[in-house]
Design an enzyme around this catalytic site. Structure first.
Site, PDB file in Angstrom:
ATOM      1  N   ASP A 192      44.119 -26.182   3.066  1.00 27.47           N
ATOM      2  CA  ASP A 192      45.425 -26.321   3.218  1.00 27.47           C
ATOM      3  C   ASP A 192      46.097 -26.739   1.635  1.00 27.47           C
ATOM      4  O   ASP A 192      45.621 -27.708   1.229  1.00 27.47           O
ATOM      5  CB  ASP A 192      45.798 -27.309   4.336  1.00 27.47           C
ATOM      6  CG  ASP A 192      47.221 -27.303   4.796  1.00 27.47           C
ATOM      7  OD1 ASP A 192      47.294 -27.109   6.039  1.00 27.47           O
ATOM      8  OD2 ASP A 192      48.119 -27.786   4.035  1.00 27.47           O
ATOM      9  N   GLN A 240      54.431 -26.845  14.899  1.00 24.13           N
ATOM     10  CA  GLN A 240      53.872 -25.631  14.497  1.00 24.13           C
ATOM     11  C   GLN A 240      54.960 -25.200  13.567  1.00 24.13           C
ATOM     12  O   GLN A 240      56.009 -24.855  13.935  1.00 24.13           O
ATOM     13  CB  GLN A 240      53.346 -24.505  15.585  1.00 24.13           C
ATOM     14  CG  GLN A 240      52.887 -23.397  14.613  1.00 24.13           C
ATOM     15  CD  GLN A 240      52.583 -22.079  15.953  1.00 24.13           C
ATOM     16  OE1 GLN A 240      52.835 -22.365  17.233  1.00 24.13           O
ATOM     17  NE2 GLN A 240      51.768 -21.095  15.243  1.00 24.13           N
ATOM     18  N   HIS A 291      46.628 -20.807  14.057  1.00 24.27           N
ATOM     19  CA  HIS A 291      45.778 -21.177  12.964  1.00 24.27           C
ATOM     20  C   HIS A 291      45.343 -22.535  13.499  1.00 24.27           C
ATOM     21  O   HIS A 291      45.966 -23.308  14.016  1.00 24.27           O
ATOM     22  CB  HIS A 291      46.416 -21.333  11.498  1.00 24.27           C
ATOM     23  CG  HIS A 291      47.352 -22.338  11.702  1.00 24.27           C
ATOM     24  ND1 HIS A 291      49.003 -21.723  12.049  1.00 24.27           N
ATOM     25  CD2 HIS A 291      47.660 -23.637  11.555  1.00 24.27           C
ATOM     26  CE1 HIS A 291      49.916 -22.693  11.996  1.00 24.27           C
ATOM     27  NE2 HIS A 291      49.193 -23.755  11.575  1.00 24.27           N
TER      28      HIS A 291
HETATM   29  P1  AMP Z   1      51.371 -26.033  11.094  1.00 22.07           P
HETATM   30  O1  AMP Z   1      52.312 -27.128  11.037  1.00 22.07           O
HETATM   31  O2  AMP Z   1      50.536 -26.219  12.176  1.00 22.07           O
HETATM   32  O3  AMP Z   1      51.996 -24.671  11.498  1.00 22.07           O
HETATM   33  O4  AMP Z   1      50.591 -26.009   9.693  1.00 22.07           O
HETATM   34  C1  AMP Z   1      50.837 -24.892   8.650  1.00 22.07           C
HETATM   35  C2  AMP Z   1      49.959 -25.377   7.666  1.00 22.07           C
HETATM   36  O5  AMP Z   1      50.077 -24.423   6.627  1.00 22.07           O
HETATM   37  C3  AMP Z   1      50.745 -26.844   6.854  1.00 22.07           C
HETATM   38  O6  AMP Z   1      49.599 -27.781   6.842  1.00 22.07           O
HETATM   39  C4  AMP Z   1      50.787 -26.269   5.401  1.00 22.07           C
HETATM   40  O7  AMP Z   1      50.640 -27.330   4.432  1.00 22.07           O
HETATM   41  C5  AMP Z   1      50.023 -25.102   5.073  1.00 22.07           C
HETATM   42  N1  AMP Z   1      50.330 -24.195   4.293  1.00 22.07           N
HETATM   43  C6  AMP Z   1      51.667 -23.574   4.325  1.00 22.07           C
HETATM   44  N2  AMP Z   1      51.885 -22.706   3.385  1.00 22.07           N
HETATM   45  C7  AMP Z   1      50.542 -22.706   2.809  1.00 22.07           C
HETATM   46  C8  AMP Z   1      49.842 -21.959   1.611  1.00 22.07           C
HETATM   47  N3  AMP Z   1      50.503 -20.967   0.773  1.00 22.07           N
HETATM   48  N4  AMP Z   1      48.578 -22.113   1.173  1.00 22.07           N
HETATM   49  C9  AMP Z   1      47.879 -23.114   1.996  1.00 22.07           C
HETATM   50  N5  AMP Z   1      48.393 -23.676   3.096  1.00 22.07           N
HETATM   51  C10 AMP Z   1      49.755 -23.447   3.432  1.00 22.07           C
END
Ligand code: AMP
Length: 138
Positions: A32, A95, A101
């Site tokens: 992440d 989310q 994920h």
């Molecule tokens: P959620 O809130 O469960 O949808 O989590 C989405 C996650 O994706 C967050 O923890 C972000 O930090 C992560 N995220 C968003 N863009 C990227 C990226 N380009 N590479 C890695 N993690 C990401």
């Protein structure tokens, strides 16, 4: 299935870089970008499905198998004592990326992260009614 606007689909296609840690034909795992703790990983299906209940069973099985492998490796590599495996489904649940994920968050004792609090049902009947309402939708 691919969603051209989805940031995780872009990562899967290689259009956006990621710190990849594991891959199978149907699953990708990477760190992440804004970790709760260092080593916080994401395990995602390569096919675009918004939420847990949208996942085909086969993808679900592949994800669980990958979570076992990635979870153990994250815990070992970070020297953590355990990890939380968390999935946010829907905006009210936090989310942000609408591509299903799982988060793997390494934990150490007394690391200051709080899990959400539990509160017993004030009315025991309400618990039974809710269980019945949920059963009736399965
Ligand atoms: P959620 O809130 O469960 O949808 O989590 C989405 C996650 O994706 C967050 O923890 C972000 O930090 C992560 N995220 C968003 N863009 C990227 C990226 N380009 N590479 C890695 N993690 C990401």
């Amino acid at each position: 299935m691919i969603d051209t606007d989805c940031i995780f689909c872009k990562i899967i296609r290689g259009d956006i870089p990621c710190a990849k840690i594991f891959e199978t034909p149907s699953v990708l795992a990477f760190l992440d970008i804004a970790p709760v703790r260092p080593g916080h990983a994401l395990v995602i299906p390569k096919a675009h499905h918004p939420a847990l209940w949208d996942l085909p069973d086969e993808d679900g099985r592949d994800l669980l198998a990958a979570l076992k492998i990635v979870g153990r490796a994250v815990v070992q590599a970070t020297g953590a004592g355990g990890c939380n495996v968390v999935m946010n489904n829907g905006a009210p649940a936090g989310q942000l990326v609408a591509h299903a994920h799982f988060h793997v968050i390494p934990r150490v004792r007394d690391d200051g992260l709080e899990l959400w609090p539990g509160t017993p049902y004030a009315d025991p009947q309400a618990m039974s009614r809710l269980a019945e309402a949920i059963r009736s939708r399965i």
